[in-house]
Motif scaffolding. Structure first.
Motif, mmCIF file in Angstrom:
data_model
loop_
_atom_site.group_PDB
_atom_site.id
_atom_site.type_symbol
_atom_site.label_atom_id
_atom_site.label_comp_id
_atom_site.label_asym_id
_atom_site.label_seq_id
_atom_site.Cartn_x
_atom_site.Cartn_y
_atom_site.Cartn_z
ATOM 1 N N THR A 37 0.697 -0.953 -0.100
ATOM 2 C CA THR A 37 -0.034 0.080 0.110
ATOM 3 C C THR A 37 1.135 1.232 0.078
ATOM 4 N N ALA A 38 1.537 1.416 1.287
ATOM 5 C CA ALA A 38 2.830 2.192 0.731
ATOM 6 C C ALA A 38 3.416 3.118 -0.341
ATOM 7 N N PHE A 42 2.649 5.632 -2.655
ATOM 8 C CA PHE A 42 3.961 7.086 -3.225
ATOM 9 C C PHE A 42 3.589 6.717 -4.785
ATOM 10 N N VAL A 43 3.235 5.749 -5.847
ATOM 11 C CA VAL A 43 3.746 6.061 -6.980
ATOM 12 C C VAL A 43 2.717 6.556 -7.783
ATOM 13 N N ALA A 44 1.362 6.983 -7.192
ATOM 14 C CA ALA A 44 -0.183 7.318 -7.379
ATOM 15 C C ALA A 44 0.157 9.118 -6.957
ATOM 16 N N GLY A 45 0.079 8.867 -5.890
ATOM 17 C CA GLY A 45 1.324 10.425 -5.242
ATOM 18 C C GLY A 45 2.631 11.425 -6.694
ATOM 19 N N GLY A 189 1.366 10.582 2.825
ATOM 20 C CA GLY A 189 0.640 9.489 3.777
ATOM 21 C C GLY A 189 1.387 8.442 2.966
ATOM 22 N N SER A 190 2.269 8.514 2.116
ATOM 23 C CA SER A 190 2.533 6.647 1.251
ATOM 24 C C SER A 190 4.562 6.445 2.357
ATOM 25 N N THR A 196 5.696 2.688 8.963
ATOM 26 C CA THR A 196 4.966 1.769 9.346
ATOM 27 C C THR A 196 5.654 0.711 9.172
ATOM 28 N N SER A 197 5.459 0.231 7.962
ATOM 29 C CA SER A 197 5.391 -1.242 7.352
ATOM 30 C C SER A 197 7.413 -1.677 7.878
ATOM 31 N N PHE A 198 7.923 -0.322 7.902
ATOM 32 C CA PHE A 198 9.302 -1.192 8.043
ATOM 33 C C PHE A 198 9.188 -2.056 9.938
#
Length: 306
Positions: A37-38, A42-45, A189-190, A196-198
């Motif tokens: 999701t991150a 990030f790609v979308a942003g 947000g990404s 958070t993912s780390f």
């Protein structure tokens, strides 16, 4: 842009957004959900900000604008997408799309509670119909109350948090272009999602490389087209058609979400889900003020004629 072309593009975005729930279900079952999701956000942003730079509409933010953009990123991206990705690992795509269909209604309710919007008779009735829709899905769906999944509650929390984020997005877009707000909150947000993912998925990025090519195409379609370009088209439609007329198209998203869940995931669509969807769509149309706006417009027209 031609008005009918705008209608077609917004309709196409609604198809994509309905399909996107199915794509997210596939992605969270193939990749570590938070890490994926991150990267997707990030790609979308990046896509949104690239378009802004090409259009030369990007500008510096004031301290107040930074505050609202960061709060929008925390709630609308970190909070919403974190719980959405986790929830989709624990419930069906069809249930998720029905719960997410409550977003416009929840946003309208929060606007009444937090922004001082007026609670009219029609809006109150719309909120009531939306609640009936939820109760129909919960009580008469598969397994009744016993069939409620933990993931449904997590998706509901994701929806509530996103609705809350719209309060800060509204404040940010009072002075800042909506497309810039969207791109910046997606990127900020990404980065928060990556942190958070780390913590909860320390080997997340390393485990994403050995996946089939087709799932990466699903990732690209979801990130670039559904999330990135989809938001740009939607924001442009709001500018051309107005908020109310554009928002009505959102009622198509749960329909396409259910359709694609059945087609691509083989999920059975229960009669209670269809009935609940109809109540929710009716509730959204009434509860978000569309009927009030139409009646006021009609009254002004009669007054002018008289």
């Amino acid at each position: 842009m031609n008005r009918w072309l705008t209608y077609f593009l917004v309709f196409f975005v609604m198809v994509l957004w309905g399909l996107n729930v199915v794509m997210l279900k596939l992605l969270v079952t193939s990749f570590p959900p938070v890490t994926m999701t991150a990267l997707r956000i990030f790609v979308a942003g990046f896509v949104v900000l690239l378009v802004l730079l090409l259009l030369k509409t990007f500008r510096q933010l004031t301290a107040t604008e930074w505050k609202y953009v960061i709060l929008a990123a925390i709630f609308g991206v970190l909070g919403h997408h974190f719980f959405l990705s986790i929830g989709l690992t624990m419930t069906s795509a069809s249930n998720a799309v029905l719960i997410l269909a409550l977003l416009p209604l929840t946003t309208s309710l929060l606007a009444i509670l937090l922004l001082g919007d007026m609670l009219t008779r029609w809006r109150g009735f719309g909120i009531f119909l939306g609640l009936i829709g939820v109760c129909t899905i919960v009580l008469f769906g598969e397994g009744g109350l016993a069939g409620i999944r933990t993931g449904d509650g997590v998706i509901f929390l994701a929806m509530m948090i996103q609705a809350l984020s719209f309060v800060y997005i509204k404040k940010a877009t009072d002075t800042l272009d909506a497309k810039q707000v969207t791109g910046m909150m997606l990127l900020i947000g990404s980065l928060l999602l990556f942190v958070t993912s780390f913590i909860i998925e320390p080997n997340g990025l390393a485990s994403m490389g050995d996946k089939a090519l087709w799932i990466w195409w699903v990732f690209v379609i979801s990130a670039v087209f559904a999330t990135g370009l989809g938001h740009i088209i939607y924001n442009q439609a709001i500018h051309q058609l107005g908020t109310g007329e554009t928002a009505i198209f959102n009622n198509l998203v749960p329909f396409f979400g259910l359709l694609f869940s059945a087609l691509f995931l083989g999920e059975a669509i229960a009669l209670a889900q269809i009935a609940g969807l109809l109540f929710i769509v009716a509730g959204v149309i009434l509860g978000t003020g569309h009927v009030d706006a139409w009646m006021q417009k009609r009254k002004r027209r009669f007054d002018q004629v008289g």
